[in-house]
Motif scaffolding. Structure first.
Motif, mmCIF file in Angstrom:
data_model
loop_
_atom_site.group_PDB
_atom_site.id
_atom_site.type_symbol
_atom_site.label_atom_id
_atom_site.label_comp_id
_atom_site.label_asym_id
_atom_site.label_seq_id
_atom_site.Cartn_x
_atom_site.Cartn_y
_atom_site.Cartn_z
ATOM 1 N N UNK A 1 -18.525 41.905 82.325
ATOM 2 C CA UNK A 1 -18.198 43.544 82.137
ATOM 3 C C UNK A 1 -16.843 43.848 82.022
ATOM 4 N N UNK A 2 -15.857 42.860 81.319
ATOM 5 C CA UNK A 2 -14.679 43.533 80.974
ATOM 6 C C UNK A 2 -14.794 44.269 79.633
ATOM 7 N N UNK A 3 -15.587 43.935 78.604
ATOM 8 C CA UNK A 3 -16.024 45.001 77.764
ATOM 9 C C UNK A 3 -17.477 45.391 77.959
ATOM 10 N N UNK A 4 -17.526 46.860 77.891
ATOM 11 C CA UNK A 4 -19.045 47.356 78.106
ATOM 12 C C UNK A 4 -19.989 46.912 77.254
ATOM 13 N N UNK A 5 -20.991 46.942 77.497
ATOM 14 C CA UNK A 5 -22.236 46.786 76.687
ATOM 15 C C UNK A 5 -22.207 47.950 75.599
ATOM 16 N N UNK A 6 -22.373 47.624 74.192
ATOM 17 C CA UNK A 6 -22.358 48.591 73.286
ATOM 18 C C UNK A 6 -21.129 49.244 72.804
ATOM 19 N N UNK B 1 -6.319 45.183 67.828
ATOM 20 C CA UNK B 1 -4.996 44.575 68.696
ATOM 21 C C UNK B 1 -5.257 44.627 70.140
ATOM 22 N N UNK B 2 -6.231 45.490 70.463
ATOM 23 C CA UNK B 2 -6.700 45.883 71.893
ATOM 24 C C UNK B 2 -7.496 44.543 72.187
ATOM 25 N N UNK B 3 -8.502 44.174 71.327
ATOM 26 C CA UNK B 3 -9.571 43.076 71.398
ATOM 27 C C UNK B 3 -8.775 41.578 71.542
ATOM 28 N N UNK B 4 -7.864 41.686 70.773
ATOM 29 C CA UNK B 4 -6.951 40.391 70.675
ATOM 30 C C UNK B 4 -6.182 40.026 72.032
ATOM 31 N N UNK B 5 -5.751 41.360 72.589
ATOM 32 C CA UNK B 5 -4.764 41.177 73.858
ATOM 33 C C UNK B 5 -5.991 40.859 75.038
ATOM 34 N N UNK C 1 -18.319 48.615 70.308
ATOM 35 C CA UNK C 1 -18.309 48.451 68.774
ATOM 36 C C UNK C 1 -16.889 47.457 68.546
ATOM 37 N N UNK C 2 -17.501 46.348 67.929
ATOM 38 C CA UNK C 2 -16.504 45.104 67.505
ATOM 39 C C UNK C 2 -15.821 45.516 66.180
ATOM 40 N N UNK C 3 -14.463 45.144 65.896
ATOM 41 C CA UNK C 3 -14.025 45.378 64.785
ATOM 42 C C UNK C 3 -14.715 44.779 63.640
ATOM 43 N N UNK D 1 -5.975 38.183 65.336
ATOM 44 C CA UNK D 1 -6.223 37.112 65.981
ATOM 45 C C UNK D 1 -5.321 35.756 65.296
ATOM 46 N N UNK D 2 -4.998 36.053 64.439
ATOM 47 C CA UNK D 2 -4.551 35.055 63.586
ATOM 48 C C UNK D 2 -5.320 33.760 62.915
ATOM 49 N N UNK D 3 -6.346 34.270 62.778
ATOM 50 C CA UNK D 3 -7.564 33.291 62.447
ATOM 51 C C UNK D 3 -8.018 33.712 61.058
ATOM 52 N N UNK D 4 -8.592 32.903 60.639
ATOM 53 C CA UNK D 4 -9.245 33.296 59.297
ATOM 54 C C UNK D 4 -10.556 34.099 59.326
ATOM 55 N N UNK D 5 -10.887 34.796 58.324
ATOM 56 C CA UNK D 5 -12.128 35.734 58.296
ATOM 57 C C UNK D 5 -13.324 34.892 58.478
ATOM 58 N N UNK D 6 -13.362 33.889 58.151
ATOM 59 C CA UNK D 6 -14.494 32.824 58.332
ATOM 60 C C UNK D 6 -14.908 32.484 59.657
ATOM 61 N N UNK D 7 -13.617 32.275 60.426
ATOM 62 C CA UNK D 7 -13.866 31.862 61.824
ATOM 63 C C UNK D 7 -14.436 33.168 62.894
ATOM 64 N N UNK D 8 -13.877 34.387 62.500
ATOM 65 C CA UNK D 8 -14.526 35.471 62.829
ATOM 66 C C UNK D 8 -16.025 35.569 62.723
ATOM 67 N N UNK D 9 -16.393 35.442 61.246
ATOM 68 C CA UNK D 9 -17.759 35.586 60.763
ATOM 69 C C UNK D 9 -18.554 34.544 61.599
#
Lengths: 485, 485
Positions: A39-44, A8-12, A46-48, A57-65
């Motif tokens: 620099x809005x997200x630090x290097x390292x 949710x934080x990443x989506x926001x 971890x992404x969900x 995000x309301x998208x398909x898993x394939x899109x994220x993939x």
């Protein structure tokens, strides 16, 4: 132990700026890359997992993939069996390198080739700094018999900072001054004491990214008050104050970062009066106030028109003198200074004695310090403006009369994509959305004029060429123009 | 703008130690006075109205009213029409004086006469410090061409700190080190990144008061794990870890503050293993680790038996060298160091370059620094112990083998009242309850041995005389013995 950003934080954080008809994996990858590049997200970070991010995000898993695959192919994402995936930069920055924070990016081993236009800061004023450091070291023994703890700062420095405020038009006594380790530390301390988690704090839109991250670190919520094309919108401030009843509002009245605007004397008086009426503390960040290059004289400090203590001023030597000198200050009513001093003890007890003595020496030669900065900055600013006029004639910006950077308007809302593309050319810039709470300002980039003239000219040429490619590639998917000043 | 302590918070801070049959207004006044005298509530803290506090304490409004009257009569409470009432000290400390924080109390104008035994710190090691400062100032120009920002610290200092860990038995590389502005700053940074509001954090009972206030400042909750009479209770740690599943535990393994205990090598290995098994980060505060005066050799650092990264070590030069030098560090796994460096940028961006160069010079002469501290401290410790034996033969304490203070057990649970009475004799001490989350340790006071021998002897004599008066006056209302180690 690594930080995983919640879905949710990443989506926001991503906002909705990347959503366009078609090509959504491509756009999502671009947006994620933008977050780490600027620099809005630090290097390292971890992404969900794909499974977790897709519904957020309301998208398909394939899109994220597919977006993750693209980032991996470009070197912005690393995955390890059993350890998930994390963001990185494609330049080979290994585990031993420092993360990309201000001033560090260019210095990190793997990025030695990159031209870093994300940092608005200068080298030290020499030989002035060396002379002041030597004198301070010689004077340190006077303090050696003490225990060395002065949470509000050494008396001699508090007096020197107060005297400088008085010279600038805001009569000040030493008990109105608390010495901090720079303006960021000052802001962190003010927020620690005066902003509860979840509390809403007014900020300029746009504003300095680390103002926003300090508010986030305090778990408070930044509420943006848009700047107009030529200055502060006092009706908007009054409306926000009435609607929210905030305890704190943050602004940058002098050579505002990033727009370069300076608040008029009349607006200063009116805004201070509004704050006083509403019981809001108005925090004025004067980090750039002493870096006037030309143009009209500066109005008196915001605090000058505020007898009631509604204005809290924070300032720093980092931009006027050197970032490696960690000296800043808070100017406020004596009672609040005492409360901040007590709260400071839980953060870091007190500041270093020697560093404060260097600051005393520098303030004794402050006119020399500022003159050295101006003589360095004027030709650099002029070189930046000349390069923009030659290589990017469609880009517009107000001529900066002071400060360290120009706020450049692009003909299309492509700032994030431009910064991503520029990073692939080893040129780092901060796109407009970094200066907002909501991902707006895609029409803008901030360009500091702190590098030597020849480097600035080359950087602008590269940037203009890159923008030509980005612009033509994205004409088809241009979204409605976002808010801009 | 002043901070008002909420009724429920004040009730919790007071605990139940003051509740005794009869004389409740008197006892409440004593307890409130204790909070301000020993710094658990800042001078100028506003207290709730009588109407608001009474139900929070479960006493009548008249009881609170009489307690406030008594504090006003003794000079510990000031009331102003329309502005409420706030705590103060009866020595005439006026609006221009700094608040009573470590090292400042004795220096404040109104308290110049007071002997301050609340601070365990020494003057600077001269001429060593002056020589190191001069060399550092001469070397500053090497950094003048940079922008000066190094959020994890200068490479040369990170290497020197890592080398010192390796010498002490915990092999360490520079990428495991982050340089901070002292140990308090290190703890604040760790808590900022790793403790969410409301989250429970394990701490020793007793422990350093500013460890507790740092946890409170992070809005986390300290959960006490009692020390045994001769060391850490590993069963209690294991039980707390199982019951709570905390992310963080904080301990002081070397010359523990305030008890002076040192954790055995076996306990270190066992506690690190427990932390690793449970996924808890064990934060070891080594602020006093290098101040061994005599007795057995020190076991290796806690981090030495921890290949998996479960131990985070924080340290500082404030006690080994000088409090006016704001240099501390965090030792952790490289990945966590990078995350802490990124988080640090929102707090204060980076540390001062010159100060770090002084630290490099001091570490190059570290054996000299420590030798100068030991030669100063040994006769002071011996003077304190001799004075206690002579003037207070019924008080007991373990002979401190290092560190800066003794943890003295009184024959009756009168520590808070003793500290209040001593303050009226211009002698400031920290009573046992300051070292606990729940107001226990009324049988103990912490007495630093950092003042010159003659001053320590005088202070102990005054304290013993004062205790005679307090003890006889309170025999009738003695409560059951509180927890003690």
């Amino acid at each position: 132990m690594s930080v995983t950003v919640a879905p949710t934080v990443l989506a926001r954080t991503l906002g909705d700026g990347w959503r366009r008809p078609g090509a959504s994996a491509h756009a999502l990858a671009d947006a994620l890359r933008g977050l780490v590049v600027d620099g809005r997200l630090a290097v390292r970070t971890r992404v969900p997992s794909e499974r977790a991010l897709a519904p957020a995000l309301g998208v398909s898993r394939g899109t994220v993939s597919r977006a993750y695959d693209r980032l991996r192919a470009d070197g912005y994402l690393v995955s390890a069996r059993g350890a998930g995936s994390w963001l990185t930069l494609p330049d080979g920055a290994g585990p031993g390198d420092p993360p990309p924070v201000p001033g560090a990016a260019g210095a990190a081993a793997g990025r030695a080739r990159a031209v870093d236009l994300t940092v608005a800061a200068l080298p030290a004023p020499e030989p002035l700094l060396a002379e002041c450091a030597a004198r301070a070291a010689a004077g340190l023994s006077r303090y050696a018999a003490t225990l060395g703890y002065a949470p509000a700062g050494l008396a001699v420095l508090r007096e020197a900072i107060a005297a400088r405020f008085s010279e600038r038009g805001a009569p000040t006594t030493a008990d109105q001054i608390l010495v901090t380790s720079g303006a960021q530390h000052a802001l962190h301390l003010v927020l620690s004491l005066l902003a509860a988690p979840g509390e809403r704090v007014l900020v300029d839109a746009p504003t300095y990214p680390r103002t926003l991250s300090a508010v986030r670190a305090a778990r408070a919520r930044a509420v943006a008050v848009p700047l107009g094309a030529s200055g502060w919108d006092l009706d908007a401030w009054d409306a926000a104050i009435r609607a929210i009843g905030p305890r704190l509002g943050l602004t940058i009245p002098d050579f505002h970062n990033p727009t370069g605007l300076t608040m008029s004397a009349g607006d200063r008086a009116a805004l201070a009066a509004s704050a006083a009426r509403a019981g809001m503390l108005l925090v004025a960040d004067e980090t750039l106030a002493e870096l006037r290059l030309d143009g009209p004289a500066m109005p008196p400090p915001l605090a000058a028109g505020d007898p009631g203590g509604a204005v809290v001023t924070i300032g720093s030597m980092s931009k006027s003198a050197w970032g490696g000198l960690r000296i800043g200050w808070i100017r406020a009513a004596p009672r609040l200074i005492r409360e901040l001093s007590a709260a400071r003890a839980d953060l870091d007890l007190a500041g270093p004695v020697l560093e404060q003595l260097v600051a005393v020496e520098l303030l004794a030669r402050w006119d020399e310090v500022l003159a050295s900065r101006r003589s360095l900055l004027r030709p650099r600013r002029d070189a930046l403006l000349a390069a923009l006029a030659e290589h990017a004639p469609a880009w517009t910006c107000r001529r900066p009369r002071g400060g360290l950077s120009a706020w450049v308007r692009l003909p299309a809302p492509v700032a994030t994509r431009l910064s991503s593309a520029a990073a692939r050319e080893d040129l780092l810039i901060t796109p407009g959305p970094s200066f907002s709470v909501d991902g707006t300002f895609e029409h803008h980039v901030r360009l500091p004029f702190t590098l030597p003239p020849a480097e600035l000219t080359n950087a602008v040429r590269t940037l203009a060429e890159t923008a030509g490619l980005v612009g033509s590639a994205t004409t088809m998917e241009q979204s409605p123009a976002p808010a801009a000043i």
